[in-house]
Design a protein around this motif. Structure first.
Motif, mmCIF file in Angstrom:
data_model
loop_
_atom_site.group_PDB
_atom_site.id
_atom_site.type_symbol
_atom_site.label_atom_id
_atom_site.label_comp_id
_atom_site.label_asym_id
_atom_site.label_seq_id
_atom_site.Cartn_x
_atom_site.Cartn_y
_atom_site.Cartn_z
ATOM 1 N N LEU A 1 0.828 -1.206 0.000
ATOM 2 C CA LEU A 1 0.000 0.000 0.000
ATOM 3 C C LEU A 1 0.865 1.260 0.000
ATOM 4 C CD1 LEU A 1 -2.877 -0.819 2.496
ATOM 5 C CD2 LEU A 1 -2.969 -0.760 0.015
ATOM 6 N N LEU A 2 2.080 1.147 0.556
ATOM 7 C CA LEU A 2 2.966 2.309 0.592
ATOM 8 C C LEU A 2 3.354 2.759 -0.802
ATOM 9 C CD1 LEU A 2 5.368 1.211 3.466
ATOM 10 C CD2 LEU A 2 3.581 2.927 3.601
ATOM 11 N N HIS A 3 3.346 1.821 -1.751
ATOM 12 C CA HIS A 3 3.729 2.155 -3.118
ATOM 13 C C HIS A 3 2.528 2.446 -4.006
ATOM 14 C CE1 HIS A 3 7.674 0.894 -1.946
ATOM 15 N NE2 HIS A 3 7.328 -0.368 -1.796
ATOM 16 N N ALA A 4 1.360 2.179 -3.521
ATOM 17 C CA ALA A 4 0.174 2.311 -4.360
ATOM 18 C C ALA A 4 -0.018 3.763 -4.783
ATOM 19 C CB ALA A 4 -1.056 1.809 -3.622
ATOM 20 N N LYS A 5 -0.342 3.955 -6.045
ATOM 21 C CA LYS A 5 -0.559 5.312 -6.558
ATOM 22 C C LYS A 5 -1.758 5.963 -5.883
ATOM 23 C CE LYS A 5 1.579 5.472 -11.092
ATOM 24 N NZ LYS A 5 1.763 4.055 -11.462
ATOM 25 N N ASN A 6 -2.744 5.133 -5.623
ATOM 26 C CA ASN A 6 -3.964 5.672 -5.010
ATOM 27 C C ASN A 6 -3.993 5.391 -3.516
ATOM 28 O OD1 ASN A 6 -4.190 2.936 -5.325
ATOM 29 N ND2 ASN A 6 -6.389 2.972 -5.719
ATOM 30 N N LYS A 7 -2.800 5.408 -2.881
ATOM 31 C CA LYS A 7 -2.767 5.028 -1.471
ATOM 32 C C LYS A 7 -3.586 5.969 -0.597
ATOM 33 C CE LYS A 7 1.506 7.352 -0.201
ATOM 34 N NZ LYS A 7 2.870 7.166 0.296
ATOM 35 N N GLU A 8 -3.797 7.188 -1.069
ATOM 36 C CA GLU A 8 -4.639 8.113 -0.304
ATOM 37 C C GLU A 8 -6.021 7.513 -0.039
ATOM 38 O OE1 GLU A 8 -4.071 11.997 -0.043
ATOM 39 O OE2 GLU A 8 -2.023 11.280 0.125
ATOM 40 N N ASP A 9 -6.451 6.672 -1.009
ATOM 41 C CA ASP A 9 -7.764 6.065 -0.855
ATOM 42 C C ASP A 9 -7.814 5.103 0.327
ATOM 43 O OD1 ASP A 9 -8.378 7.456 -3.073
ATOM 44 O OD2 ASP A 9 -8.466 5.741 -4.427
ATOM 45 N N PHE A 10 -6.647 4.561 0.685
ATOM 46 C CA PHE A 10 -6.619 3.590 1.775
ATOM 47 C C PHE A 10 -6.330 4.241 3.113
ATOM 48 C CE2 PHE A 10 -5.215 1.331 -2.045
ATOM 49 C CZ PHE A 10 -6.122 0.295 -2.064
ATOM 50 N N MET A 11 -6.006 5.521 3.080
ATOM 51 C CA MET A 11 -5.526 6.144 4.302
ATOM 52 C C MET A 11 -6.665 6.657 5.163
ATOM 53 S SD MET A 11 -2.137 8.082 2.930
ATOM 54 C CE MET A 11 -1.032 7.937 4.313
ATOM 55 N N PHE A 12 -6.374 6.658 6.453
ATOM 56 C CA PHE A 12 -7.320 7.212 7.401
ATOM 57 C C PHE A 12 -6.871 8.627 7.719
ATOM 58 C CE2 PHE A 12 -7.144 2.662 8.032
ATOM 59 C CZ PHE A 12 -8.482 2.318 7.994
ATOM 60 N N GLN A 13 -7.794 9.554 7.642
ATOM 61 C CA GLN A 13 -7.435 10.951 7.861
ATOM 62 C C GLN A 13 -7.925 11.427 9.217
ATOM 63 O OE1 GLN A 13 -8.419 13.643 4.708
ATOM 64 N NE2 GLN A 13 -7.225 15.272 5.640
ATOM 65 N N CYS A 14 -7.084 12.234 9.822
ATOM 66 C CA CYS A 14 -7.443 12.845 11.100
ATOM 67 C C CYS A 14 -8.713 13.678 10.926
ATOM 68 C CB CYS A 14 -6.288 13.714 11.589
ATOM 69 S SG CYS A 14 -6.664 14.615 13.099
#
Ligand SMILES: [Zn+2]
Ligand SMILES: [Zn+2]
Ligand SMILES: [Zn+2]
Length: 118
Positions: free
Chosen positions: A43-56
Motif C-alpha cells: 500500500l505504501l507504493h500504491a498510486k492511489n494510497k490516499e484512498d486507503f488512508m485514514f485521515q485525522c
C-alpha cells in the motif's frame, strides 16, 4: 466395506510455517517476515494510497496514516494534550473556562453563550 479414507491422513502443506518462505517487495526489494505482511506494505507504493488512508478528523491537522490504530493514537494528541478551550475573554479579563475536545461542540458553545442570537 467401511474403510478409512487415506487422503484424510495426509496433512496439507503449511506455507506459513516454512521459515525460508519470505516475501519480497518487487518495488523496493524489502523482505518481510511473513507473506501476509506484504499486501499492507505494498500500500505504501500504491498510486492511489490516499484512498486507503485514514485521515485525522480535525480539519486543521491534515494528518494521514495507513493504519487505523495509528490514527487512534494520533487523535489522542488532540483530545488529551490539547483540549480546545473557548477563546472568549470576558469584560472583567477572565477567560471563559469552557473546554472541549470536539471542535463542533466548542463552536456550538460559542454560538449559544457568547453570540447574541435571535
Ligand atoms: Zn516496497
Ligand atoms: Zn490530527
Ligand atoms: Zn465560552
Amino acid at each position: 466395506m467401511p474403510r478409512e479414507d487415506s487422503t484424510y491422513t495426509s496433512s496439507p502443506p503449511k506455507p506459513d510455517q516454512d521459515p525460508n518462505r519470505r516475501a519480497t517487495c518487487t518495488t523496493c526489494g524489502l523482505t518481510v517476515k511473513r507473506p501476509s505482511d506484504l499486501p499492507r506494505h505494498m500500500l505504501l507504493h500504491a498510486k492511489n494510497k490516499e484512498d486507503f488512508m485514514f485521515q485525522c478528523p480535525f480539519p486543521e491537522c491534515g494528518h494521514k496514516t495507513l493504519q487505523k490504530s495509528n490514527l487512534e493514537t494520533h487523535i489522542r494528541i488532540h483530545t488529551n494534550a490539547r483540549p480546545l478551550q473557548c477563546p472568549v475573554i470576558f469584560s472583567d479579563g477572565l477567560r471563559c473556562n469552557f473546554t472541549s475536545s470536539d471542535p463542533s461542540s466548542l463552536h456550538r458553545h460559542k454560538k449559544r453563550k457568547h453570540e447574541d442570537g435571535e
